[in-house]
Design an enzyme around this catalytic site. Structure first.
Site, PDB file in Angstrom:
ATOM      1  N   LYS A 240      97.310  84.830  29.649  1.00 28.69           N
ATOM      2  CA  LYS A 240      96.556  83.878  28.834  1.00 28.69           C
ATOM      3  C   LYS A 240      97.405  83.331  27.685  1.00 28.69           C
ATOM      4  CE  LYS A 240      91.842  84.759  30.114  1.00 28.69           C
ATOM      5  NZ  LYS A 240      90.468  85.108  29.700  1.00 28.69           N
ATOM      6  N   ARG A 275      91.572  92.519  34.779  1.00 29.13           N
ATOM      7  CA  ARG A 275      91.578  91.362  35.684  1.00 29.13           C
ATOM      8  C   ARG A 275      92.946  90.697  35.588  1.00 29.13           C
ATOM      9  NH1 ARG A 275      90.198  85.786  35.418  1.00 29.13           N
ATOM     10  NH2 ARG A 275      89.100  85.038  37.279  1.00 29.13           N
TER      11      ARG A 275
END
Length: 305
Positions: A240, A275
């Site tokens: 991210k 994840r």
């Protein structure tokens, strides 16, 4: 400020953190007091955040999922419409994207989740063999809880603020961790009041979802305040922007080490589902944590024996 919790002598979590214990999710049983589940991301979207459509075709998506399972993933998360701003994806199209992948993996032995905020998509995916709904909007669809109750599926309740597929510029919080914890507490209560069982609930603080880098770093640093809610905590940190910005304008393909470091930090504060895009590397990191903590034995013992 919370830090990584200590462990009892037998390797179980210290008494200061709620014990979660065993959870049966789809075909797998997890002991979340001593085990970390690795969730692999497979997106059937031409505009996906990381792979930019590399698994958009059905055969490529199924191949990617089976490769992730071979690399040690416990769980496959299938997405047909990303959370980020963009044109709405028709529900029928989203169903056409995700359901064939779910059906193809029904015999894989892995937990299968579908990343969706539409109850209709959730219902179709669960009928095809999915076990979990990963809702990045905190049950925005008023019918989502009913689908979970009807099917007995697990539900990931995630913190976010924006309407689905809409921008939320310059997010501001007084205390991001306190506000995320309060949101999750409220949305879990909403689910429970509609008949969802506590054993069906997983929470996710939503790193980078309507949050800037300093918010996501604070969430990571104080994740123990989220895991203290007492539900299995999922962290979706992989590649991210907060990782890239923290390390220095790193492109999405150059954030693996930073992502794993953040995941390890979160697991030491009680996160139990990670994840990820980079499955093999993350599986090794999680299994090493389990070995260090004494939650699992080394695969073999030979050195200096």
């Amino acid at each position: 400020m919370s830090g990584p919790a200590a462990s009892d002598a037998d390797g179980a979590p210290a008494s200061g953190r709620p014990a979660i214990g065993r959870r049966t999710i789809g075909p797998r049983e997890f002991d979340f007091d001593r085990q970390v589940a690795v969730m692999a991301i497979v997106n059937r979207t031409p505009d996906s955040f990381y792979d930019r459509g590399r698994t958009d075709a059905l055969d490529l998506a199924v191949d990617a999922a089976r490769r992730a399972i071979d690399e040690g993933a416990d769980w496959i998360d299938i997405g047909g419409a990303k959370f980020a701003p963009g044109p709405a994806i028709p529900v029928a199209e989203e169903i056409d994207r995700v359901v064939p992948v779910v059906a193809a993996l029904a015999d894989s032995g892995a937990v299968i989740s579908v990343d969706t905020f539409h109850a209709e998509v959730a219902r179709a995916a669960l009928a095809a063999g999915a076990h979990v709904i990963n809702d990045t909007t905190g049950l925005h669809d008023p019918d989502m809880a009913a689908v979970v109750v009807e099917t007995g599926a697990a539900i990931v309740i995630t913190h976010s603020l924006a309407e689905p597929r809409t921008a939320y510029p310059k997010p501001s919080y007084g205390d991001v961790v306190g506000e995320v914890a309060a949101f999750l507490t409220d949305r879990v209560a909403h689910a429970l009041a509609r008949g969802v069982a506590p054993e069906q609930v997983i929470v996710d603080p939503g790193h980078d979802l309507n949050k800037h880098t300093l918010h996501s770093l604070e969430l990571t640093r104080r994740l123990g305040e989220i895991t203290a809610l007492g539900y299995p905590t999922l962290v979706a940190l992989s590649n991210k922007d907060f990782v890239g910005e923290s390390l220095g304008r790193r492109d999405r393909g150059e954030r693996v080490e930073g992502s794993i470091a953040a995941a390890v930090y979160c697991v030491l504060q009680g996160a139990r589902i990670v994840r990820v895009h980079n499955v093999r590397e993350t599986v090794d990191a999680m299994r090493m944590i389990e070995a260090i903590e004494g939650w699992r034995e080394p695969v073999f013992l030979e050195h200096n024996r």
